[in-house]
Enzyme design. Structure first.
Site, PDB file in Angstrom:
ATOM      1  N   ASP A  90      31.036  39.748  30.726  1.00  0.00           N
ATOM      2  CA  ASP A  90      31.225  38.904  31.464  1.00  0.00           C
ATOM      3  C   ASP A  90      31.037  37.453  31.208  1.00  0.00           C
ATOM      4  O   ASP A  90      31.112  36.434  31.484  1.00  0.00           O
ATOM      5  CB  ASP A  90      29.806  38.956  32.356  1.00  0.00           C
ATOM      6  CG  ASP A  90      29.934  40.223  33.290  1.00  0.00           C
ATOM      7  OD1 ASP A  90      29.951  41.188  32.851  1.00  0.00           O
ATOM      8  OD2 ASP A  90      30.442  39.941  34.360  1.00  0.00           O
TER       9      ASP A  90
ATOM     10  N   ALA B 203      32.994  39.327  36.758  1.00  0.00           N
ATOM     11  CA  ALA B 203      33.111  38.412  36.213  1.00  0.00           C
ATOM     12  C   ALA B 203      34.593  37.521  36.879  1.00  0.00           C
ATOM     13  O   ALA B 203      34.060  36.387  37.238  1.00  0.00           O
ATOM     14  CB  ALA B 203      32.799  37.704  35.148  1.00  0.00           C
TER      15      ALA B 203
HETATM   16  O1  MRU Z   1      27.295  43.324  38.026  1.00  0.00           O
HETATM   17  P1  MRU Z   1      28.482  43.026  38.306  1.00  0.00           P
HETATM   18  O2  MRU Z   1      29.185  43.638  38.774  1.00  0.00           O
HETATM   19  O3  MRU Z   1      29.083  41.803  38.654  1.00  0.00           O
HETATM   20  O4  MRU Z   1      29.081  42.894  37.454  1.00  0.00           O
HETATM   21  C1  MRU Z   1      30.089  43.666  36.541  1.00  0.00           C
HETATM   22  C2  MRU Z   1      30.854  44.373  34.895  1.00  0.00           C
HETATM   23  O5  MRU Z   1      29.922  43.640  34.180  1.00  0.00           O
HETATM   24  C3  MRU Z   1      32.468  43.893  34.220  1.00  0.00           C
HETATM   25  O6  MRU Z   1      31.783  45.263  33.309  1.00  0.00           O
HETATM   26  C4  MRU Z   1      32.513  42.270  33.711  1.00  0.00           C
HETATM   27  O7  MRU Z   1      32.293  41.607  34.847  1.00  0.00           O
HETATM   28  C5  MRU Z   1      34.169  42.736  34.040  1.00  0.00           C
HETATM   29  S1  MRU Z   1      34.921  42.612  35.370  1.00  0.00           S
HETATM   30  C6  MRU Z   1      37.066  42.505  34.916  1.00  0.00           C
END
Ligand code: MRU
Length: 341
Positions: free
Chosen positions: A234, A47
């Site tokens: 997210d 995110a």
């Molecule tokens: O699909 P992604 O890899 O973008 O998902 C990422 C996540 O779910 C993370 O846990 C979240 O973005 C937090 S990152 C600091």
């Protein structure tokens, strides 16, 4: 620290996270459409990192405008393209809103001055993301202690932020402070962010990490092998309901069943104060082939019916605390998060 993304000579350079850990390849984005594609195709993910990428994307898009008469229409085109890359992470929209505010307040400047303002803002968003992560780490370590084994999910590390990480920021800070900190990383099917990225990142920092498949967590919790669960987020609704990588909800339920604390580590710009509950969080469904294949190899029938929600929502009652850069929020989150706003 790992170079997740950087602005260099009017180009955006990103490590291609699809290729890690086998290859450390960097790609250059020369225009905003390439940035949008990089976000969509998971060259960059996580995110806060996609928020930083979107901010740089806006700066690059405006940098390439040559005719002042087209300014508003071009800005809107750039903004809308970046906005439709991924729907769940709040940080993407937060970063775009920040860039929009600078655009609005500076659009009467000369074109070169406006361009520079937007580049400066994107660089500030990048820098502040790292400092937020460090503060999250500093608060979060107070919840941990010597000798603990921390289960994390997906990758909420330096690769998912401008640097240092949220959940992995807490782990890094605890590892620096206490003896005997170890980590279990859930592999995170289907995209394997845990196996590919978290294991790579922690190993680079010499933090002991053990890989498990996602379905092993309950068994290990019941055997007393996991002290605490820490993940990123997210999007967090104002009541604390938290969208994070698919599988987080299952871990939270298992953690509660086994009397293990479940902590979410995220900057306040992940909180969507406009949403009263997690039911309103848009959940991205990704391509079916991500489930049908592992690293490009078929693991099932080529046309088998598939579901692929990329995120789930953990209801606030399963979350022991939310660690932000402003402090640790405890239930009731509607009040505790609001105080940090
Ligand atoms: O699909 P992604 O890899 O973008 O998902 C990422 C996540 O779910 C993370 O846990 C979240 O973005 C937090 S990152 C600091």
């Amino acid at each position: 620290m790992l170079p997740t993304i950087k602005w260099e000579d009017d180009k955006i350079i990103m490590v291609d996270q699809r290729k890690l850990p086998a290859e450390e390849v960097y790609i250059k984005c020369l225009d905003y459409t390439q940035v949008a594609e990089a976000i969509e195709t998971m060259v960059i993910r996580g995110a806060p990192a996609i928020g930083v990428a979107a901010a740089f994307g806006v700066a690059l898009g405006v940098k390439q405008i040559s005719d002042r008469d087209d300014l508003d229409a071009e800005f809107a085109r750039v903004y809308r393209r970046l906005e439709r890359t991924r729907p769940t992470a709040r940080n993407l929209f937060w970063a775009l809103e920040q860039m929009n505010a600078v655009y609005k307040s500076s659009r009467c400047l000369t074109l070169p001055a406006l361009k520079q303002k937007l580049i400066d803002k994107a660089l500030t968003i990048e820098k502040e993301d790292i400092s937020r992560c460090r503060k999250i780490g500093s608060w979060g370590k107070s919840l941990l202690k010597k000798g603990q084994t921390i289960l994390t999910h997906c990758n909420a590390g330096a690769l998912a932020t401008a640097g240092y990480g949220t959940a992995l920021g807490v782990i890094r800070a605890a590892f620096d402070e206490y003896e005997g900190i170890t980590v279990y990383a859930g592999e995170t099917r289907p995209f394997l962010q845990g196996a590919r990225l978290t294991c790579w990142e922690l190993t680079k920092d010499n933090i002991p990490v053990t890989l498990i498949t996602d379905n092993m967590a309950g068994c290990l919790m019941r055997r007393g092998e996991i002290s605490v669960v820490v993940t990123g987020a997210d999007r967090i609704a104002s009541n604390g309901d938290t969208a994070n990588k698919i599988g987080t909800y299952s871990l939270a339920v298992l953690a509660q069943e086994n009397n293990i604390p479940m902590y979410i580590a995220a900057p306040l710009n992940t909180v969507d104060f406009s949403l009263s509950s997690g039911e309103q969080i848009p959940i991205e469904e990704r391509d079916a082939d991500e489930v049908r294949k592992i690293c490009g190899c078929d693991i099932t029938l080529p046309d088998i019916k598939v579901r692929n929600p990329s995120f789930d929502v953990t209801p606030a009652e399963y979350i022991s605390a939310i660690i932000t850069e402003c402090g640790i929020a405890y239930p009731t989150y509607k009040d505790s998060l609001e105080k940090f706003r």
